[in-house]
Design a protein around this motif. Structure first.
Motif, PDB file in Angstrom:
ATOM      1  N   THR A  75       0.854  -1.179   0.000  1.00 55.97           N
ATOM      2  CA  THR A  75       0.000   0.000   0.000  1.00 55.97           C
ATOM      3  C   THR A  75       0.889   1.227   0.000  1.00 55.97           C
ATOM      4  OG1 THR A  75      -1.665  -1.174   1.314  1.00 55.97           O
ATOM      5  CG2 THR A  75      -1.859   1.239   1.165  1.00 55.97           C
ATOM      6  N   GLN A  76       0.736   2.071  -1.008  1.00 56.42           N
ATOM      7  CA  GLN A  76       1.511   3.303  -1.035  1.00 56.42           C
ATOM      8  C   GLN A  76       0.790   4.346  -0.188  1.00 56.42           C
ATOM      9  OE1 GLN A  76       2.537   4.766  -4.916  1.00 56.42           O
ATOM     10  NE2 GLN A  76       4.377   5.707  -4.115  1.00 56.42           N
ATOM     11  N   CYS A  77       1.508   4.892   0.772  1.00 56.16           N
ATOM     12  CA  CYS A  77       0.914   5.832   1.727  1.00 56.16           C
ATOM     13  C   CYS A  77       1.273   7.277   1.406  1.00 56.16           C
ATOM     14  CB  CYS A  77       1.360   5.477   3.142  1.00 56.16           C
ATOM     15  SG  CYS A  77       0.891   3.813   3.662  1.00 56.16           S
ATOM     16  N   ILE A 134       7.859   5.925  -6.365  1.00 59.75           N
ATOM     17  CA  ILE A 134       7.849   6.586  -5.059  1.00 59.75           C
ATOM     18  C   ILE A 134       8.567   7.925  -5.217  1.00 59.75           C
ATOM     19  CG2 ILE A 134       7.762   4.446  -3.723  1.00 59.75           C
ATOM     20  CD1 ILE A 134      10.809   4.799  -3.238  1.00 59.75           C
ATOM     21  N   HIS A 135       8.681   8.652  -4.131  1.00 59.27           N
ATOM     22  CA  HIS A 135       9.398   9.925  -4.106  1.00 59.27           C
ATOM     23  C   HIS A 135       8.870  10.883  -5.184  1.00 59.27           C
ATOM     24  CE1 HIS A 135      12.819  12.606  -3.228  1.00 59.27           C
ATOM     25  NE2 HIS A 135      12.935  11.876  -2.117  1.00 59.27           N
ATOM     26  N   HIS A 136       7.562  11.014  -5.202  1.00 57.97           N
ATOM     27  CA  HIS A 136       6.902  11.862  -6.195  1.00 57.97           C
ATOM     28  C   HIS A 136       6.177  13.043  -5.553  1.00 57.97           C
ATOM     29  CE1 HIS A 136       3.282   9.803  -4.833  1.00 57.97           C
ATOM     30  NE2 HIS A 136       3.828   8.637  -5.173  1.00 57.97           N
ATOM     31  N   ASN A 141       7.258  13.433   6.172  1.00 61.21           N
ATOM     32  CA  ASN A 141       6.311  14.542   6.269  1.00 61.21           C
ATOM     33  C   ASN A 141       5.786  15.047   4.927  1.00 61.21           C
ATOM     34  OD1 ASN A 141       8.519  15.951   5.285  1.00 61.21           O
ATOM     35  ND2 ASN A 141       8.768  17.263   7.097  1.00 61.21           N
ATOM     36  N   PHE A 142       6.104  14.357   3.829  1.00 65.61           N
ATOM     37  CA  PHE A 142       5.462  14.651   2.543  1.00 65.61           C
ATOM     38  C   PHE A 142       4.256  13.739   2.327  1.00 65.61           C
ATOM     39  CE2 PHE A 142       9.090  16.689  -0.179  1.00 65.61           C
ATOM     40  CZ  PHE A 142       9.254  17.659   0.798  1.00 65.61           C
ATOM     41  N   SER A 143       3.910  12.951   3.325  1.00 66.23           N
ATOM     42  CA  SER A 143       2.823  11.982   3.199  1.00 66.23           C
ATOM     43  C   SER A 143       2.081  11.883   4.519  1.00 66.23           C
ATOM     44  CB  SER A 143       3.367  10.605   2.797  1.00 66.23           C
ATOM     45  OG  SER A 143       4.334  10.158   3.739  1.00 66.23           O
ATOM     46  N   ASP A 169       0.548   2.274 -11.042  1.00 75.80           N
ATOM     47  CA  ASP A 169       0.235   3.513 -10.332  1.00 75.80           C
ATOM     48  C   ASP A 169      -0.514   3.136  -9.057  1.00 75.80           C
ATOM     49  OD1 ASP A 169      -0.561   5.965  -9.377  1.00 75.80           O
ATOM     50  OD2 ASP A 169      -1.377   6.685 -11.283  1.00 75.80           O
ATOM     51  N   LEU A 170       0.164   3.226  -7.919  1.00 73.86           N
ATOM     52  CA  LEU A 170      -0.422   2.831  -6.637  1.00 73.86           C
ATOM     53  C   LEU A 170      -0.814   4.028  -5.780  1.00 73.86           C
ATOM     54  CD1 LEU A 170       1.816  -0.212  -5.587  1.00 73.86           C
ATOM     55  CD2 LEU A 170      -0.202  -0.148  -7.084  1.00 73.86           C
ATOM     56  N   ARG A 171      -0.944   5.178  -6.399  1.00 74.92           N
ATOM     57  CA  ARG A 171      -1.279   6.381  -5.625  1.00 74.92           C
ATOM     58  C   ARG A 171      -2.687   6.349  -5.051  1.00 74.92           C
ATOM     59  NH1 ARG A 171      -0.286  11.091  -9.680  1.00 74.92           N
ATOM     60  NH2 ARG A 171      -1.170   9.498 -11.071  1.00 74.92           N
ATOM     61  N   HIS A 172      -3.499   5.386  -5.484  1.00 74.27           N
ATOM     62  CA  HIS A 172      -4.858   5.273  -4.956  1.00 74.27           C
ATOM     63  C   HIS A 172      -4.867   4.916  -3.474  1.00 74.27           C
ATOM     64  CE1 HIS A 172      -4.023   1.013  -5.438  1.00 74.27           C
ATOM     65  NE2 HIS A 172      -3.889   1.173  -6.747  1.00 74.27           N
ATOM     66  N   GLY A 173      -3.759   4.400  -2.960  1.00 72.75           N
ATOM     67  CA  GLY A 173      -3.678   4.110  -1.534  1.00 72.75           C
ATOM     68  C   GLY A 173      -4.350   2.835  -1.088  1.00 72.75           C
TER      69      GLY A 173
END
Length: 212
Positions: free
Chosen positions: A4-6, A176-178, A26-28, A203-207
Motif C-alpha cells: 500500500t503506497q501511503c 515513489i518519491h513523487h 512529512n510529505f505523506s 500507479d499505486l497512488r490510490h492508496g
C-alpha cells in the motif's frame, strides 16, 4: 505480498503475515493512524522519510513494532526507540528478512554534505522480493521482483532513473518519491521510465493494497 503506497516514499508492506512500514515522512500522511505494525523502517534522516513531528505518535500507537533505521537517524531525529541497520547487514522480523544496501545518499550538490542512506531489500520464503532504495540509485541488488522506483528528486535526472530501473531489472514496480511532482510531472516520469525500462510500472497512488 501486499503493498500500500501511503504517499511520497511511505510504503506499507504486508508479507508473511507481518506489517512493515517504510519511510513515514512529512510529505505523506497516508500512514497516520496505522496500527498493528510489526516494524517501522527508515532509509535516512531527511524529514520527508522520517517525520519528526508525527513519527513518535505512530510508534506510540505501535508499541510492539521494531524500529530499524539508517544509523545516523538515531543521532539526528528524536525518537523514543530504535536500532541502527547499517549497509551490508540484515535483520529478521518474524521470518521476514530486511537487508540493507548502499550506505550513502545521492549527491544533491557538492556544497551539501552527504548523509547516510540504506536501500532496503525485503524478502520472505515464497514471497516476491521488494527493493526500496531510499534516496540513492547506487546499489543494484540481484533478485528483485518489485522495485519501488524514485520518480523525481533534486539529486537525480530522469536518465539516471531509467538506467537504474534497467540495472535492477525488476519485472514490476511502482513510483515513489513523487511528492514534488504535479500530475504532468508524474505522468512524464511514469510513461518515460515505463517505456525505456523492462519494469512494468503500476500507479499505486490510490492508496489501496495491491497484491504482488
Amino acid at each position: 505480498m501486499k503493498i500500500t503506497q501511503c504517499g511520497h516514499s511511505a510504503v506499507l508492506v504486508e508479507v508473511a503475515d507481518r506489517r512493515l512500514l517504510i519511510d513515514p515522512g512529512n510529505f505523506s500522511d497516508g500512514w497516520h493512524g496505522l496500527t498493528d505494525l510489526d516494524a517501522v523502517l527508515v532509509t535516512h534522516q531527511h524529514p520527508d522519510h522520517i517525520d519528526p513531528e508525527h513519527a513518535p505518535a505512530l510508534l506510540a500507537a505501535n508499541p510492539e513494532a521494531q524500529l530499524w533505521v539508517e544509523p545516523s537517524v538515531l543521532e539526528n531525529v528524536e525518537l523514543p526507540q530504535g536500532k541502527g541497520i547499517a549497509a551490508d547487514s540484515q535483520v529478521t522480523v518474524s521470518g521476514v528478512t530486511i537487508a540493507a544496501v548502499g550506505g550513502t545518499h545521492a549527491v544533491i550538490h557538492r556544497d551539501i554534505p552527504v548523509v547516510g542512506n540504506v536501500g532496503l531489500v525485503i524478502s520472505a520464503p515464497g514471497e516476491p522480493t521488494l527493493f526500496h532504495p531510499g534516496d540513492s540509485l547506487a546499489a543494484v541488488p540481484k533478485g528483485v521482483d518489485v522495485l519501488a522506483l524514485p520518480a523525481h528528486g533534486p539529486w537525480a535526472a530522469m536518465k539516471e532513473h531509467v538506467d537504474f530501473a534497467r540495472a535492477v531489472g525488476a519485472p514490476t514496480g511502482f513510483l515513489i518519491h513523487h511528492g514534488l511532482l504535479n500530475e504532468r510531472g508524474y505522468s512524464l516520469s511514469y510513461n518515460r521510465i515505463g517505456e525505456m525500462s523492462p519494469t512494468e510500472l503500476l500507479d499505486l497512488r490510490h492508496g489501496n493494497p495491491y497484491e504482488f
